[in-house]
Write a protein that holds these residues in place. Structure first.
Motif, PDB file in Angstrom:
ATOM      1  N   HIS A 103      -3.629  -5.923  -0.417  1.00  0.00           N
ATOM      2  CA  HIS A 103      -2.577  -5.139   0.230  1.00  0.00           C
ATOM      3  C   HIS A 103      -1.616  -6.099   0.923  1.00  0.00           C
ATOM      4  O   HIS A 103      -2.019  -6.838   1.830  1.00  0.00           O
ATOM      5  CB  HIS A 103      -3.167  -4.187   1.263  1.00  0.00           C
ATOM      6  CG  HIS A 103      -3.656  -2.909   0.692  1.00  0.00           C
ATOM      7  ND1 HIS A 103      -4.469  -2.056   1.399  1.00  0.00           N
ATOM      8  CD2 HIS A 103      -3.459  -2.313  -0.507  1.00  0.00           C
ATOM      9  CE1 HIS A 103      -4.746  -1.000   0.660  1.00  0.00           C
ATOM     10  NE2 HIS A 103      -4.151  -1.135  -0.508  1.00  0.00           N
ATOM     11  N   SER A 126      -1.644   1.843  -3.512  1.00  0.00           N
ATOM     12  CA  SER A 126      -2.727   1.409  -2.633  1.00  0.00           C
ATOM     13  C   SER A 126      -4.043   1.280  -3.384  1.00  0.00           C
ATOM     14  O   SER A 126      -4.183   1.708  -4.533  1.00  0.00           O
ATOM     15  CB  SER A 126      -2.897   2.422  -1.499  1.00  0.00           C
ATOM     16  OG  SER A 126      -3.435   3.633  -2.027  1.00  0.00           O
ATOM     17  N   TRP A 127      -5.019   0.730  -2.695  1.00  0.00           N
ATOM     18  CA  TRP A 127      -6.371   0.636  -3.241  1.00  0.00           C
ATOM     19  C   TRP A 127      -6.907   2.035  -3.537  1.00  0.00           C
ATOM     20  O   TRP A 127      -7.556   2.262  -4.550  1.00  0.00           O
ATOM     21  CB  TRP A 127      -7.261  -0.140  -2.274  1.00  0.00           C
ATOM     22  CG  TRP A 127      -8.683  -0.238  -2.715  1.00  0.00           C
ATOM     23  CD1 TRP A 127      -9.782   0.219  -2.033  1.00  0.00           C
ATOM     24  CD2 TRP A 127      -9.196  -0.838  -3.913  1.00  0.00           C
ATOM     25  NE1 TRP A 127     -10.922  -0.061  -2.745  1.00  0.00           N
ATOM     26  CE2 TRP A 127     -10.588  -0.717  -3.904  1.00  0.00           C
ATOM     27  CE3 TRP A 127      -8.598  -1.469  -5.001  1.00  0.00           C
ATOM     28  CZ2 TRP A 127     -11.406  -1.184  -4.926  1.00  0.00           C
ATOM     29  CZ3 TRP A 127      -9.408  -1.934  -6.026  1.00  0.00           C
ATOM     30  CH2 TRP A 127     -10.790  -1.795  -5.986  1.00  0.00           C
ATOM     31  N   SER A 181     -14.974  -1.655  -3.789  1.00  0.00           N
ATOM     32  CA  SER A 181     -14.273  -1.983  -2.551  1.00  0.00           C
ATOM     33  C   SER A 181     -14.966  -3.146  -1.866  1.00  0.00           C
ATOM     34  O   SER A 181     -16.173  -3.355  -2.044  1.00  0.00           O
ATOM     35  CB  SER A 181     -14.293  -0.783  -1.601  1.00  0.00           C
ATOM     36  OG  SER A 181     -13.624   0.312  -2.159  1.00  0.00           O
ATOM     37  N   VAL A 233     -10.908  -5.640  -8.936  1.00  0.00           N
ATOM     38  CA  VAL A 233     -10.474  -4.917 -10.134  1.00  0.00           C
ATOM     39  C   VAL A 233     -10.879  -5.712 -11.372  1.00  0.00           C
ATOM     40  O   VAL A 233     -11.197  -6.896 -11.285  1.00  0.00           O
ATOM     41  CB  VAL A 233      -8.947  -4.677 -10.143  1.00  0.00           C
ATOM     42  CG1 VAL A 233      -8.522  -3.766  -9.001  1.00  0.00           C
ATOM     43  CG2 VAL A 233      -8.181  -5.994 -10.094  1.00  0.00           C
ATOM     44  N   GLN A 273      -5.501   3.100  -6.773  1.00  0.00           N
ATOM     45  CA  GLN A 273      -6.161   2.394  -7.876  1.00  0.00           C
ATOM     46  C   GLN A 273      -7.531   2.996  -8.165  1.00  0.00           C
ATOM     47  O   GLN A 273      -7.876   3.251  -9.311  1.00  0.00           O
ATOM     48  CB  GLN A 273      -6.283   0.900  -7.548  1.00  0.00           C
ATOM     49  CG  GLN A 273      -6.803   0.066  -8.692  1.00  0.00           C
ATOM     50  CD  GLN A 273      -5.843   0.016  -9.862  1.00  0.00           C
ATOM     51  OE1 GLN A 273      -4.666  -0.278  -9.701  1.00  0.00           O
ATOM     52  NE2 GLN A 273      -6.333   0.306 -11.051  1.00  0.00           N
ATOM     53  N   LYS A 274      -8.311   3.237  -7.114  1.00  0.00           N
ATOM     54  CA  LYS A 274      -9.646   3.813  -7.301  1.00  0.00           C
ATOM     55  C   LYS A 274      -9.568   5.199  -7.931  1.00  0.00           C
ATOM     56  O   LYS A 274     -10.415   5.560  -8.746  1.00  0.00           O
ATOM     57  CB  LYS A 274     -10.397   3.897  -5.970  1.00  0.00           C
ATOM     58  CG  LYS A 274     -10.820   2.548  -5.439  1.00  0.00           C
ATOM     59  CD  LYS A 274     -11.782   2.647  -4.269  1.00  0.00           C
ATOM     60  CE  LYS A 274     -11.334   3.576  -3.182  1.00  0.00           C
ATOM     61  NZ  LYS A 274     -12.231   3.622  -2.025  1.00  0.00           N
ATOM     62  N   PHE A 282      -7.784  -7.160  -5.333  1.00  0.00           N
ATOM     63  CA  PHE A 282      -6.696  -6.226  -5.043  1.00  0.00           C
ATOM     64  C   PHE A 282      -6.290  -6.508  -3.601  1.00  0.00           C
ATOM     65  O   PHE A 282      -7.096  -6.344  -2.680  1.00  0.00           O
ATOM     66  CB  PHE A 282      -7.169  -4.779  -5.218  1.00  0.00           C
ATOM     67  CG  PHE A 282      -6.048  -3.784  -5.213  1.00  0.00           C
ATOM     68  CD1 PHE A 282      -5.576  -3.255  -6.396  1.00  0.00           C
ATOM     69  CD2 PHE A 282      -5.465  -3.357  -4.020  1.00  0.00           C
ATOM     70  CE1 PHE A 282      -4.545  -2.329  -6.405  1.00  0.00           C
ATOM     71  CE2 PHE A 282      -4.433  -2.441  -4.016  1.00  0.00           C
ATOM     72  CZ  PHE A 282      -3.965  -1.920  -5.215  1.00  0.00           C
ATOM     73  N   GLY A 322     -10.370  -5.024  -2.395  1.00  0.00           N
ATOM     74  CA  GLY A 322     -11.226  -4.604  -3.493  1.00  0.00           C
ATOM     75  C   GLY A 322     -11.196  -5.555  -4.664  1.00  0.00           C
ATOM     76  O   GLY A 322     -10.452  -6.542  -4.674  1.00  0.00           O
ATOM     77  N   ALA A 365     -10.359  -0.250 -10.956  1.00  0.00           N
ATOM     78  CA  ALA A 365     -11.118  -0.589  -9.756  1.00  0.00           C
ATOM     79  C   ALA A 365     -12.585  -0.798 -10.119  1.00  0.00           C
ATOM     80  O   ALA A 365     -13.144  -0.047 -10.924  1.00  0.00           O
ATOM     81  CB  ALA A 365     -10.984   0.522  -8.720  1.00  0.00           C
ATOM     82  N   PRO A 369       0.793  -1.222   0.000  1.00  0.00           N
ATOM     83  CA  PRO A 369       0.000   0.000   0.000  1.00  0.00           C
ATOM     84  C   PRO A 369       0.832   1.282   0.000  1.00  0.00           C
ATOM     85  O   PRO A 369       0.379   2.303  -0.514  1.00  0.00           O
ATOM     86  CB  PRO A 369      -0.864  -0.104   1.249  1.00  0.00           C
ATOM     87  CG  PRO A 369      -0.478  -1.341   1.949  1.00  0.00           C
ATOM     88  CD  PRO A 369       0.487  -2.112   1.105  1.00  0.00           C
TER      89      PRO A 369
END
Length: 139
Positions: free
Chosen positions: A53, A14-15, A91, A64, A18-19, A51, A62, A88, A10
């Protein structure tokens, strides 16, 4: 459709990063493992992935979607390395950590359990459905 898992530290990607890329997605670049690269070569647009971490959190956060098939990795001039682009989708309502995955006997054969260091890996449909249920997230 096939299912995959993408691991990232992360602090590096990180998520939230990505988002923030939205529907344009982002290259899953920098992978320097032949097995992980070969998995990316198998991916098709529309395949889904978890996804994950890695390092401290060690949890799936999450979902993807592959939005571009394997192409040269722009982070290197070495033609051996390729990557896909992912975006993404949603979540997880409840992240699913590695300890939970390892504790579930139905997931004992999952690549994440057997080879947790591999940064890109396949996920079976049964594993996909079960982890989504554990995360209280629609598959």
């Amino acid at each position: 459709m096939a299912y995959w898992l993408f691991k990232s530290e992360p602090a590096t990607w990180s998520w939230a990063d990505q988002k923030a890329k939205g529907d344009a997605g982002e290259e899953w670049d920098g992978v320097r493992n032949y097995q992980a690269r070969n998995f990316m070569r198998e991916m098709k647009v529309g395949d889904l992935g978890f996804f994950y971490h890695s390092q401290k959190d060690r949890e799936i956060v999450g979902i993807v979607e592959v939005c571009a098939e394997a192409h040269p990795d722009s982070s290197t001039d070495d033609p051996r390395w390729e990557c896909v682009d992912i975006k993404a989708v949603r979540s997880f309502n409840q992240p699913v950590n590695l300890d939970t995955i390892k504790a579930d006997p139905r997931l004992e054969d999952m690549v994440l359990v057997k080879n947790s260091r591999l940064s890109v890996q396949p996920v079976t449909e049964a594993e996909w459905q079960l982890i989504c249920a554990l995360g209280k997230t629609a598959p």
